[in-house]
Each structure stands twice: as structure tokens, then as C-alpha cells.
Design an enzyme around this catalytic site. Structure first.
Site, PDB file in Angstrom:
ATOM      1  N   SER A   1      74.481 -30.513  83.519  1.00  0.00           N
ATOM      2  CA  SER A   1      75.331 -30.508  82.327  1.00  0.00           C
ATOM      3  C   SER A   1      74.532 -30.655  81.032  1.00  0.00           C
ATOM      4  CB  SER A   1      76.373 -31.613  82.477  1.00  0.00           C
ATOM      5  OG  SER A   1      77.305 -31.562  81.453  1.00  0.00           O
TER       6      SER A   1
ATOM      7  N   ASP B   1      77.066 -27.249  75.901  1.00  0.00           N
ATOM      8  CA  ASP B   1      76.063 -27.966  76.683  1.00  0.00           C
ATOM      9  C   ASP B   1      75.570 -27.004  77.774  1.00  0.00           C
ATOM     10  OD1 ASP B   1      78.377 -27.969  78.236  1.00  0.00           O
ATOM     11  OD2 ASP B   1      77.897 -29.885  79.187  1.00  0.00           O
TER      12      ASP B   1
ATOM     13  N   ASP C   1      76.135 -26.416  80.952  1.00  0.00           N
ATOM     14  CA  ASP C   1      77.038 -25.714  81.870  1.00  0.00           C
ATOM     15  C   ASP C   1      78.317 -25.256  81.178  1.00  0.00           C
ATOM     16  OD1 ASP C   1      77.889 -28.355  81.673  1.00  0.00           O
ATOM     17  OD2 ASP C   1      78.642 -28.429  83.736  1.00  0.00           O
TER      18      ASP C   1
ATOM     19  N   ASP D   1      80.892 -26.504  79.741  1.00  0.00           N
ATOM     20  CA  ASP D   1      82.239 -27.080  79.788  1.00  0.00           C
ATOM     21  C   ASP D   1      82.554 -27.809  78.485  1.00  0.00           C
ATOM     22  OD1 ASP D   1      80.512 -29.177  80.342  1.00  0.00           O
ATOM     23  OD2 ASP D   1      81.576 -29.869  82.130  1.00  0.00           O
TER      24      ASP D   1
HETATM   25 MG    MG Z   1      78.784 -30.182  80.935  1.00  0.00          MG
END
Ligand code: MG
Length: 454
Positions: A97, A240, A242, A244
């Protein structure tokens, strides 16, 4: 029994904690957690070591009797969306992440597209420590990994279908995207194009080392923020690793923290889209959300800090308008219960198109609070004593005590809580008046000193 899972998945430095021995054992425990024959979708973000980790996990899951589908490089919310909508029994996302580049990690996703809950984490940990595995014979082990290269397209189309494309495309928006040289580069620019928005991508190359730290904080986004006015963009989006999370930058180059963005998005859902429901968030979010939504008769549900818990609480209650974290993770249940940088982007552009105002004007309509964030090094036990002292000190105010203590008054709020992962006491203060914020910090300082210097 030691914990393996942190706030969201298992994390570690590649080659140090994340070594083949650990990854194999962990994948065996996950393999035993799912039923034999379960269909599992595996994806990863673009971190060093992830391809190797993925191969170890996929091979181990096949030897555990699972059917493995490989999504390749994909954002976490894309994998989660496709697990939920395409009938998978679960998923594995290989990502750390927002952590620094040397880290990676493993998120385990349930059939609803949300990371497994805390009870399920305990089961996987038990299997790990007790070495309770399922290993199948050669006939089952002959299964191959099935390539599943549709995930990003399914995700992009689903997001585009949730907003008014005509309204957005008529505005001729230009948006700067900074995906931190990671998987957001594979989806967010495509979402923008399908919405009739011109994307300007920086840090979009996946073949080089990340040019900035993956966490989209104001400190890490200074260079990116300058580019938004330089290129004449309507808005900037920073993800960020990944994707999300999405942190927004207005046309003047000002970076806005996620809880302020979430307040605007919640307002858009109610006022412009006619949606209703309660708003779910962690106690670390600003109480501005209550001040603004009170006028619209929308209730806020305060929860422990942690996006996984927020997602499960919304799914269980079934009455959520939206959920969010202050770090830029926004959750829109009609799409999915988890944080999703793509839907955050699309909904905000729809808001901009509807209001016919600049992003800076929309943010400036929110009440302004002075913010102080600080932390004190101390053991969890001492931190809990400070929390008790804060409860006593502010006993005449409204207190929320589900995670440390949150004090809510008319012109300020503060949160004092032990960190979930480190020996730290975290303190957040927001007040309309800067002097008040400083005085509150002095009061907390005094309480901390009473405990630490005793
Ligand atoms: Mg993330």
C-alpha cells in the site's frame, strides 16, 4: 500467539521478513483457510519482489487444492471489485500500500471483496502457528494458474457506469494524475479518458523506481502539487501504491486531506444525487463531517481507526451512504464497501461538473480548523493511563471512547489514542482558533508529563 496481520494485511521488508520460508507458510495457512476447490484471484502492485512473491503464493495455493486465477498488475480496489462481482471465493493482493518501497505485503480478500475480518485473521494465524495445512495429491496439484487479464477493464467500466459521463465530459476538464509509479497508472488515466477528461500523468512509469514515497501525504506531494497550476489542470489526484487512496490537489496547487474531500463527496451524494444513509468513519477523522451533514439530517457513525473495520461495519449495517478515512480512503457502497481511489476521482469530477465551481472554491466553503498532529513515545500501558486522564480532564464534554478518547466540543475536537502498531500515543487536535488549539496541546502535554515523569 503472535499476530501476523497489521491494520491491513501482512507487511514486511522484502528479503528480510518477506522471505520464501515465511511466504510459503503464510500461503499454506491461507490455503487451509479457504475450502478445497475455492477460486482465488491473485493480483499485485508494482513493488520489487512482488513477481517472486506471487509465484510462491500461487504455487503454494495450488498445492493446497485451490483454483488460482492471476490478475497480474492491478490496483487493490480493482481486484476487490472483481472478486465480488465475478463470483470468486476470495482473493490475494500482494502490496504494501503506502509503505516505503522496500516493503511488500499480502492482503487476504473474502468473497464480498473486503479484506478478511479480524476473527478470520485469527483463524489464518492459528493455522500458520500450528502448521495446520492442506496439501493435495498429484492429480489436484496438476491444476494450472489461469491468466485473468480482465480485472482492470471490468473495474474501469464499472466506475464509469456509476457517474454522469455526459455532464463531466462537457466541462473539458484536464486532471493531473500521480500514481507514484504504481498500478494507479493502469486505471485512473483510462477512467479519466472515458469520462472525457484529459489526463496529464506524472510518476506514471512502472519500469523505474518510484520518484516519490508511496504515501500521498502533503510532505510527499510538494512537487506534484506545484505541477497542477503549472499545467493549468482543474484538479490533481495522487494515489498511494495500490491506488485505494486518492488525495486531491485543487487548481491552485493546495493539497486537501481526505476527510475534507469526503465531506464534499458525502454532500454531493445527498444534495446532487439524492442518496441517503449514514456516514461511517474512524475517530481520527475531523468532526467537520458532523457540522456539515447535520444540516442535511445525515448521521455520522464513529468507529475504531482502520478501514477494514469500517468496511465490515457498513456491510453489516446495510444503511451506509459512504465511509472514509482521513488519509484519502473513500468508500462508496453502491460500487463496493472498500476504499477506492478510482470511484473517489470519478465522483469528485461529477461534483465539480455539477456545481460549476473551482475545486478551491468548494474546499473553501468548508469551515477552517487549525490542526495539530503529534505523538509521544511510550508503552501501550502508559498510553492507556493518559487516555483515562484525558477522559477525566474533559469529562464535561462529549466523549467517544471506542478507540482511545475523542473529545468533541463546539469549536474544537481532539483525539488521544495508543497507536495500533507502535509504542506511541497519538494526539490530534483541531480548533477553529489557533490559540485554542495550542492551549489544548498544553493541557495534553501536562497530562502526559504527569504519567511519564512520575
Ligand atoms: Mg493502499
Amino acid at each position: 500467539m503472535s499476530k501476523l496481520f497489521g491494520t491491513d494485511g501482512v507487511r514486511g521488508i522484502v528479503g528480510k521478513e518477506l522471505i520464501p520460508q515465511f511466504i510459503t507458510k503464510f500461503a499454506l495457512a491461507v490455503g487451509a483457510f479457504f475450502n478445497e476447490g475455492a477460486r482465488i484471484l491473485v493480483g499485485m502492485d508494482n513493488r520489487g519482489g512482488n513477481e517472486a512473491i506471487k509465484r510462491i503464493i500461487e504455487g503454494t495455493l495450488i498445492l493446497s487444492g485451490l483454483k488460482v486465477y492471476d490478475a497480474g498488475l492491478t490496483p487493490t480496489p480493482a481486484l476487490q471489485y472483481v472478486v465480488k462481482t465475478e463470483g470468486f471465493d476470495g482473493g490475494i493482493m500482494i502490496t504494501a500500500s503506502h509503505n516505503p518501497p522496500e516493503y511488500s505485503g499480502i492482503k487476504v480478500i473474502g468473497p464480498h471483496g473486503i479484506e478478511v475480518d479480524r476473527d478470520e485473521e485469527r483463524i489464518i494465524e492459528k493455522y500458520f502457528w500450528e502448521e495446520k495445512y492442506r496439501i493435495v495429491s498429484w492429480r489436484s496439484a496438476a491444476e494450472k494458474v489461469v491468466k485473468y487479464p480482465f480485472v482492470n477493464d471490468l473495474y474501469i467500466d464499472s466506475i464509469v457506469s456509476k457517474v454522469d459521463v455526459g455532464k463531466i465530459s462537457r466541462r473539458g476538464f484536464k486532471v493531473l494524475v500521480d500514481p507514484a509509479n504504481n498500478v494507479g497508472a493502469l486505471t485512473t488515466p483510462k477512467i479519466l479518458k472515458k469520462l472525457g477528461v484529459k489526463p496529464i500523468v506524472v510518476n506514471g512509469n512502472l519500469d523505474v523506481e518510484p520518484a516519490r514515497y508511496p504515501e500521498p501525504t502533503p510532505d510527499n506531494l510538494l512537487e506534484t502539487a506545484k505541477l497542477v497550476p503549472q499545467y493549468g489542470c482543474t484538479l490533481g489526484i495522487a494515489h498511494d501504491g495500490d491506488a485505494d487512496r486518492a488525495i486531491l490537489i485543487d487548481e491552485k496547487g493546495r493539497i486537501h486531506w481526505g476527510d475534507r474531500t469526503a465531506v464534499l463527496l458525502a454532500k454531493h451524494l445527498v444534495v446532487n444525487r439524492g442518496e441517503r444513509g449514514r456516514v461511517y468513519t474512524g475517530v481520527s477523522s475531523s468532526t467537520i463531517i458532523e457540522n456539515v451533514l447535520k444540516q442535511l439530517n445525515i448521521e455520522v457513525v464513529w468507529l475504531k481507526v482502520g478501514s477494514v473495520d469500517i468496511a465490515h461495519a457498513m456491510r453489516k449495517a446495510g444503511d451506509a451512504l459512504c465511509g472514509f478515512e482521513e488519509n484519502g480512503g473513500f468508500m462508496y457502497p453502491p460500487h463496493q464497501y472498500v476504499r477506492d481511489g478510482g470511484i473517489t476521482t470519478a465522483l469528485f469530477l461529477e461534483y465539480l461538473a455539477t456545481e460549476a465551481k473551482n475545486a478551491s472554491e468548494l474546499f473553501d466553503e468548508l469551515p477552517f480548523y487549525h490542526t495539530i498532529k503529534t505523538k509521544y513515545k511510550m508503552s501501550r500501558d502508559l498510553a492507556l493511563i493518559v487516555v483515562e486522564k484525558v477522559k477525566e480532564e474533559f469529562r464535561n464534554e462529549r466523549l467517544i471512547t471506542i478507540d482511545g478518547v475523542k473529545v468533541i466540543s463546539n469549536d474544537y475536537w481532539l483525539l488521544v489514542r495508543p497507536s495500533g502498531t507502535e509504542p506511541l500515543l497519538r494526539v490530534m487536535i483541531e480548533a477553529r482558533d489557533e490559540e485554542v488549539a495550542k492551549q489544548l496541546l498544553e493541557r495534553i502535554d501536562r497530562l502526559v508529563n504527569e504519567v511519564v515523569n512520575k
